[in-house]
Design a protein around this motif. Structure first.
Motif, mmCIF file in Angstrom:
data_model
loop_
_atom_site.group_PDB
_atom_site.id
_atom_site.type_symbol
_atom_site.label_atom_id
_atom_site.label_comp_id
_atom_site.label_asym_id
_atom_site.label_seq_id
_atom_site.Cartn_x
_atom_site.Cartn_y
_atom_site.Cartn_z
ATOM 1 N N GLN A 30 39.154 -27.853 33.614
ATOM 2 C CA GLN A 30 39.046 -26.473 33.151
ATOM 3 C C GLN A 30 40.036 -26.226 32.016
ATOM 4 O O GLN A 30 41.067 -26.893 31.921
ATOM 5 C CB GLN A 30 39.368 -25.475 34.276
ATOM 6 N N ALA A 31 39.720 -25.223 31.192
ATOM 7 C CA ALA A 31 40.661 -24.717 30.188
ATOM 8 C C ALA A 31 40.462 -23.206 30.104
ATOM 9 O O ALA A 31 39.328 -22.731 29.945
ATOM 10 C CB ALA A 31 40.434 -25.358 28.827
ATOM 11 N N PHE A 32 41.522 -22.462 30.222
ATOM 12 C CA PHE A 32 41.424 -21.004 30.162
ATOM 13 C C PHE A 32 40.746 -20.565 28.868
ATOM 14 O O PHE A 32 41.064 -21.062 27.781
ATOM 15 C CB PHE A 32 42.812 -20.359 30.216
ATOM 16 N N ASN A 33 39.875 -19.583 28.985
ATOM 17 C CA ASN A 33 39.206 -19.029 27.803
ATOM 18 C C ASN A 33 40.027 -17.855 27.281
ATOM 19 O O ASN A 33 39.740 -16.692 27.573
ATOM 20 C CB ASN A 33 37.785 -18.586 28.153
ATOM 21 N N PHE A 34 41.062 -18.167 26.519
ATOM 22 C CA PHE A 34 41.940 -17.113 26.020
ATOM 23 C C PHE A 34 41.297 -16.314 24.890
ATOM 24 O O PHE A 34 41.697 -15.173 24.644
ATOM 25 C CB PHE A 34 43.277 -17.704 25.573
ATOM 26 N N ARG A 35 40.331 -16.893 24.199
ATOM 27 C CA ARG A 35 39.649 -16.102 23.174
ATOM 28 C C ARG A 35 38.921 -14.907 23.821
ATOM 29 O O ARG A 35 38.866 -13.820 23.259
ATOM 30 C CB ARG A 35 38.683 -16.992 22.396
ATOM 31 N N PHE A 36 38.399 -15.120 25.027
ATOM 32 C CA PHE A 36 37.766 -14.028 25.778
ATOM 33 C C PHE A 36 38.812 -12.972 26.132
ATOM 34 O O PHE A 36 38.584 -11.768 25.972
ATOM 35 C CB PHE A 36 37.114 -14.601 27.034
ATOM 36 N N LEU A 37 39.969 -13.425 26.620
ATOM 37 C CA LEU A 37 41.048 -12.494 26.983
ATOM 38 C C LEU A 37 41.508 -11.684 25.775
ATOM 39 O O LEU A 37 41.812 -10.491 25.897
ATOM 40 C CB LEU A 37 42.207 -13.292 27.588
ATOM 41 N N GLU A 38 41.568 -12.308 24.614
ATOM 42 C CA GLU A 38 42.104 -11.655 23.415
ATOM 43 C C GLU A 38 41.131 -10.659 22.778
ATOM 44 O O GLU A 38 41.543 -9.839 21.951
ATOM 45 C CB GLU A 38 42.442 -12.710 22.358
ATOM 46 N N THR A 39 39.848 -10.724 23.143
ATOM 47 C CA THR A 39 38.842 -9.932 22.445
ATOM 48 C C THR A 39 38.941 -8.467 22.835
ATOM 49 O O THR A 39 38.987 -8.138 24.021
ATOM 50 C CB THR A 39 37.432 -10.458 22.765
ATOM 51 N N PRO A 40 38.976 -7.554 21.868
ATOM 52 C CA PRO A 40 39.050 -6.120 22.175
ATOM 53 C C PRO A 40 37.798 -5.636 22.902
ATOM 54 O O PRO A 40 36.785 -6.342 23.006
ATOM 55 C CB PRO A 40 39.167 -5.461 20.792
ATOM 56 N N TRP A 41 37.861 -4.409 23.384
ATOM 57 C CA TRP A 41 36.747 -3.793 24.118
ATOM 58 C C TRP A 41 35.658 -3.406 23.118
ATOM 59 O O TRP A 41 35.593 -2.303 22.625
ATOM 60 C CB TRP A 41 37.250 -2.579 24.889
ATOM 61 N N GLN A 42 34.793 -4.366 22.861
ATOM 62 C CA GLN A 42 33.762 -4.170 21.841
ATOM 63 C C GLN A 42 32.626 -5.138 22.117
ATOM 64 O O GLN A 42 32.835 -6.325 22.337
ATOM 65 C CB GLN A 42 34.374 -4.409 20.456
ATOM 66 N N ALA A 43 31.379 -4.614 22.144
ATOM 67 C CA ALA A 43 30.234 -5.390 22.618
ATOM 68 C C ALA A 43 29.966 -6.619 21.763
ATOM 69 O O ALA A 43 29.818 -7.736 22.284
ATOM 70 C CB ALA A 43 29.000 -4.499 22.678
ATOM 71 N N ALA A 44 29.883 -6.446 20.463
ATOM 72 C CA ALA A 44 29.520 -7.563 19.603
ATOM 73 C C ALA A 44 30.553 -8.686 19.672
ATOM 74 O O ALA A 44 30.206 -9.875 19.706
ATOM 75 C CB ALA A 44 29.343 -7.078 18.168
ATOM 76 N N GLY A 45 31.830 -8.306 19.671
ATOM 77 C CA GLY A 45 32.872 -9.316 19.738
ATOM 78 C C GLY A 45 32.825 -10.113 21.028
ATOM 79 O O GLY A 45 32.968 -11.339 21.025
#
Length: 560
Positions: A303-318
């Motif tokens: 496994q590798a943590f999905n930090f890009r998911f964590l970093e993404t602001p509250w926005q649907a497209a992102g």
């Protein structure tokens, strides 16, 4: 619409004999210092964790990850390790670890321990020996000691900066009292980096892996794993060490994600596979999805943590873009995506989603700073968690997020212990706000965390309202939302996927995972649900429409 029965099933989506359990697992991070105090000294410990394992079983997680409990001077919250094969007396004993492991396994919960291989404590015996041995010694070759630049060696060997502000080099005073060599530390000066080009370092860490595997540990979360190997010659890098870790003009920063790390991970994987085939490695690497996927190839980490998911602001497209990129990158190497929203290093998502606009994840918030909108943050956090737990793959939860705990944003500055507070000249408050001891009861000493009224970090006065006892059995509570989501995730096997997108817009994400459909409304107006939808779960009140900042799970098939 009807709502499915949310009575939790027994803990865990998988059994302890399932070889592929990690592909769909939900793993709960325990920060031992702040989870539960078993001996009444105001600091959490291993017996405290053992005494509260029923909470994790009731929640329905598959495993727990224990942040470091090793002997440490605690200059960096235990990530400055002085002995990798022992338990810090403030946390208990090896017998206490064994008891925790046995109780967790009896509850069908696995135990992942934290491995900190990039650096150790300056109080580690090997580093003390290196200081005493002097330049050119075998002892110093275990670390990155270098002569300084300039006629008197007064300048650091290169221009690298520390993750905790300031230079990444500290000069030592030699045994004869003269200014001497410099040593590398990507973090605090009390955390010298190991030299992974040295076979002796590799051999010693393999002994550490075996030590915990032989005791029955189910795997390792590997701290800062992408920094182990540095570029040959330690070349200058006139950019901050901290920040987005991606290639610049096709070149990776010399302290991150060098090709040599993969040889190390393959050796570890071979070692783990000699056990029962069920022990895992989880990578902490703040890399974009396509580079993180290289770490979870079939013969490397699991496994590798999905930090890009964590970093993404509250926005649907992102968020959709990150989900698509992550599933594609990991799918190409046959690995699951490992989702995460909070941990011990970042602002709790119940608070960061209470801001509109970008947030410095690790900078912390003080009493004089702009404060998050708590109701908004909690509403979005519940929606974000409901979205995450419906995605195929595995997921990590951070202790207290199941209570909707916000960041402690009004800690007295004199109570702060994160080293970045001092190293930044009191400019960055750091990560203490997400590490405050948990509340278990609505009142009493330390809200049930300890029998001692004073805890190692002070708890906010309103913590009792977030306590486990205050939320258990209350249908509208965050705790019951998490229990419901985890039960349904297990029942409908959502970790297995596949994910299929339905019609989406800039304000709505709508996807299907097996028999379950998920709608998250990021907009300002309610959106309608299909008239035949049978409601399974919702992060907030729902009628025939999904309100703003809300996620719903529903099915158009008969409920089961």
């Amino acid at each position: 619409m009807t709502t499915a029965d949310s009575t939790p099933a027994p803990a865990g989506t998988t059994s302890l004999t399932d070889d592929d359990w990690w592909r769909t697992a939900v793993i709960y991070q325990v920060y031992p210092r702040s989870f539960a105090d078993g001996d009444g000294d105001g600091t959490g410990d291993l017996p405290g964790v053992t005494g509260r394992l029923d909470h994790l079983a009731d929640l329905g997680v598959d495993a727990l990850w224990l942040s470091p409990f090793y002997p440490s001077p605690q200059r960096d919250g235990g990530y400055d390790v002085a002995d990798y094969r022992a338990v810090d007396p403030r946390y208990g004993t090896l017998a206490d670890f064994d008891a925790l492991l046995a109780r967790a396994h009896a509850l069908d919960i696995r135990v992942i321990v934290d491995l900190v291989p990039n650096h150790c404590s300056a109080e580690h015996a090997a580093f003390r020996a290196a200081l005493a041995a002097g330049p050119g010694s075998e002892e110093r070759a275990l670390f990155h000691f270098r002569d300084g630049l300039g006629p008197d060696g007064a300048l650091p060997p290169n221009d690298w900066t520390s993750m905790f502000e300031g230079p990444a080099w500290t000069r030592v005073t030699e045994a004869d009292g003269r200014p001497g060599q410099w040593y590398l530390h990507l973090f605090d000066p009390s955390q010298p980096d190991w030299n992974w080009d040295n076979p002796a370092v590799r051999a010693d860490f393999e002994q550490t892996l075996r030590f915990w595997l032989d005791r029955g540990a189910d795997g390792f979360r590997v701290d800062v794993c992408d920094a182990l190997v540095k570029a040959p010659g330690l070349p200058d890098w006139p950019r901050p060490t901290h920040g987005v870790i991606e290639p610049v003009d096709g070149v990776m920063p010399p302290m991150w994600d060098q090709e040599g790390i993969h040889e190390i991970f393959r050796a570890w994987r071979r070692l783990l596979d000699t056990y029962d085939g069920r022990r895992i490695l989880c990578a902490e690497a703040w890399l974009p999805p396509e580079r993180a996927a290289r770490i979870v190839r079939a013969d490397e980490m699991h496994q590798a943590f999905n930090f890009r998911f964590l970093e993404t602001p509250w926005q649907a497209a992102g968020l959709r873009s990150v989900v698509d990129a992550s599933l594609a990158a990991n799918g190409a190497v046959g690995a699951p995506t490992t989702w995460v929203l909070s941990n011990h290093d970042v602002m709790r998502h119940a608070s960061r989603f209470g801001y509109d606009g970008p947030v410095e994840l690790e900078h912390g918030v003080g009493a004089d700073d702009p404060q998050p909108d708590r109701p908004l943050g909690l509403r979005r956090a519940g929606a974000a968690t409901a979205l995450m737990l419906a995605l195929p793959g595995s997921a990590y939860l951070y202790q207290g997020e199941e209570l909707g705990l916000p960041e402690a944003t009004r800690l007295p500055d004199e109570a702060r212990q994160d080293p970045v507070w001092e190293r930044s000249g009191h400019r960055i408050r750091g990560r203490d706000g997400c590490r405050v001891p948990l509340p278990w009861t609505e009142d009493g000493p330390a809200f049930g965390f300890s029998t001692h009224a004073t805890t190692w970090l002070p708890q906010p006065s309103d913590y009792g309202s977030y306590a486990v006892a205050a939320q258990r059995g209350r249908p509208d509570s965050t705790l019951e939302l998490y229990r419901t989501l985890l039960n349904l995730r297990r029942r409908y096997r959502l970790g297995e996927g596949p994910l299929v997108w339905e019609t989406t817009s800039e304000d709505v994400l709508h996807f299907r995972n097996g028999a379950v459909e998920v709608v998250t409304n990021f907009g300002r107006r309610p959106v309608p649900l299909p008239p035949a939808a049978s409601l399974l779960a919702a992060s907030g009140p729902v009628t025939t429409h999904v309100p703003p900042d809300t996620t719903v799970w529903f099915s158009r098939e008969p409920l089961r």
